[in-house]
Design an enzyme around this catalytic site. Structure first.
Site, short mmCIF file in Angstrom:
data_model
loop_
_atom_site.label_atom_id
_atom_site.label_comp_id
_atom_site.label_asym_id
_atom_site.label_seq_id
_atom_site.Cartn_x
_atom_site.Cartn_y
_atom_site.Cartn_z
N GLY A 23 0.84 -1.20 0.00
CA GLY A 23 0.00 0.00 0.00
C GLY A 23 0.87 1.24 0.00
O GLY A 23 1.44 1.61 1.02
N GLY A 25 0.22 4.60 -0.38
CA GLY A 25 -0.48 5.88 -0.29
C GLY A 25 0.44 6.87 0.38
O GLY A 25 1.67 6.78 0.31
N ASN A 113 -4.24 3.23 11.49
CA ASN A 113 -4.98 3.77 12.63
C ASN A 113 -5.72 2.66 13.36
O ASN A 113 -5.82 1.53 12.88
CB ASN A 113 -5.98 4.84 12.14
N LYS A 192 -4.47 8.52 20.58
CA LYS A 192 -4.52 8.68 19.12
C LYS A 192 -5.94 8.38 18.62
O LYS A 192 -6.46 9.06 17.73
CB LYS A 192 -3.49 7.73 18.49
N ASN A 196 -8.83 11.11 16.80
CA ASN A 196 -9.56 10.82 15.55
C ASN A 196 -11.06 10.66 15.77
O ASN A 196 -11.85 10.83 14.84
CB ASN A 196 -9.05 9.51 14.93
N SER A 262 -9.19 12.39 7.16
CA SER A 262 -9.18 11.34 6.13
C SER A 262 -10.60 10.85 5.85
O SER A 262 -10.96 10.57 4.71
CB SER A 262 -8.26 10.19 6.54
N GLU A 274 -12.62 4.51 7.38
CA GLU A 274 -12.15 3.66 8.48
C GLU A 274 -13.10 3.71 9.68
O GLU A 274 -12.68 3.99 10.80
CB GLU A 274 -10.73 4.08 8.89
#
Ligand SMILES: NC(=O)c1ccc[n+]([C@@H]2O[C@H](COP(=O)([O-])OP(=O)(O)OC[C@H]3O[C@@H](n4cnc5c(N)ncnc54)[C@H](OP(=O)(O)O)[C@@H]3O)[C@@H](O)[C@H]2O)c1
Length: 315
Positions: A23, A25, A113, A192, A196, A262, A274
């Site tokens: 991945g 990104g 995440n 964290k 989010n 995001s 997510e």
């Protein structure tokens, strides 16, 4: 495809560590470029769109490195290290890569995440060691072969202070990405998650950038959402202070109101997001501990309805 990686000399005669990044990104692209640049490792990229060179924009300027890319999991062989850098909901689709790349002696660093890295990834890694990694740099893929990263913290990456975490810190040592190994990883991963847990759902649901968090009614809602989440985090063993929700909001107010999240950008792009790894993880942990999370539950239901619709193939 290109065979450029692997041509730089190693510092000693031992074979170079084989590192695969799954991945590319914003996060995986920066990590792959920075790991490949010193020429110490044999870095391959597992991608859906092949390219020959990767361009990385960072605080020190722009550099480019040749990178060997693969688009077919059947073409790859076991490696020493895997950096899994897909979105959390793309983990199952990355499963064929992991199954080919991993043996019990592989270490998989999950730069994703959420709080359940090991549970999410274990079914695919053939008994490999899993290292959960919290990411504290901003990464953005500009084109398939170009990424930009910006450090936002003294430590760009955080792992548990165990054998796997320390090995990851050693792997990243030749790069500018500093790894903090923490004996209190559970608290850091919940912090964290909290940062989010308000901004992502609210910006995605309102389709507004972080300016929306400055509305008094939304600010108050965020505090309540975070208070629920912090209660669950404490039950999970995180040392979250009573005023942690307020501290999170104070910290969010230091971000530019023009920033998105995001989840906001994924919603704008009509992509799934997510939701299970963020709000879903809070609700699930609340259920495990018998702690009610009604506000997070409402957010979860609404977010699932949008994300699952976005995941359907377009007719
Ligand atoms: N970006 C940030 O600033 C940031 C900061 C902190 C944490 N994180 C976390 O870091 C993780 C990665 O985020 P990101 O922003 O780098 O995501 P991203 O930009 O969406 O990158 C994910 C990459 O994975 C690729 N991918 C997905 N499934 C794949 C598969 N089966 N095979 C090969 N490639 C596959 C995607 O390819 P396609 O392009 O072909 O879809 C995409 O390039 C997420 O958990 C995110 O929450 C990100």
């Amino acid at each position: 495809m290109c065979d450029g990686a692997g041509m730089a000399p190693s510092h000693n005669d031992s074979p170079r560590l084989k590192v695969a990044v799954v991945g590319l990104g914003g996060i995986g692209g920066a990590a792959a470029g920075l790991l490949a640049r010193p020429g110490l490792y044999d870095v391959t990229a597992c991608v859906r769109q092949p390219f020959d060179r990767l361009y990385v924009e960072g605080p020190e300027g722009v550099f480019d490195v040749p990178l060997r890319t693969f688009t077919d999991p059947a073409a790859v062989a076991p490696v020493d290290w895997v950096l899994l850098c897909t979105k959390t909901h793309e983990t199952a689709s990355a499963g064929p890569w992991l199954k080919r790349l991993c043996t019990p002696s592989t270490i998989v660093a999950a730069l994703q995440n959420g709080i359940d890295h090991a549970e999410r990834i274990a079914p695919y890694v053939n008994g490999a060691t899993i290292v959960p990694v919290l990411v504290y740099y901003n990464g953005e893929r500009l084109t398939p072969d170009r990424v930009r990263y910006r450090p936002v913290s003294a430590n760009e990456l955080v792992t548990p202070d165990d054998a796997g975490g320390r090995a990851f810190a050693e792997l990243m040592q030749p790069t500018p990405l500093h790894v903090l190994t923490s004996a209190d990883f559970i608290t850091l991963k919940w912090r964290k998650l909290l940062i989010n847990a308000a901004a992502n759902p609210i910006t995605a649901l309102t389709l507004q950038r972080q300016a929306v968090l400055r509305r008094p009614d939304i600010y108050a809602l965020c505090l309540d959402v975070l208070a629920e989440a912090a209660k669950v985090g404490r039950a999970e063993g995180a040392a979250l202070a009573e005023d942690e929700p307020q501290r999170m909001m104070t910290s969010l107010m230091t971000f530019s109101p023009e920033l998105g999240t995001s989840m906001y950008f994924d919603r704008l792009a009509g992509k799934p997001f997510e939701v299970e790894a963020l709000t879903g993880a809070i609700v699930a942990a609340g259920q495990r501990h018998g702690i009610a999370t009604p506000l997070n539950g409402v957010l979860l239901t609404l977010l699932r309805a949008i994300s699952e619709e976005n995941a359907k193939p377009q007719s």
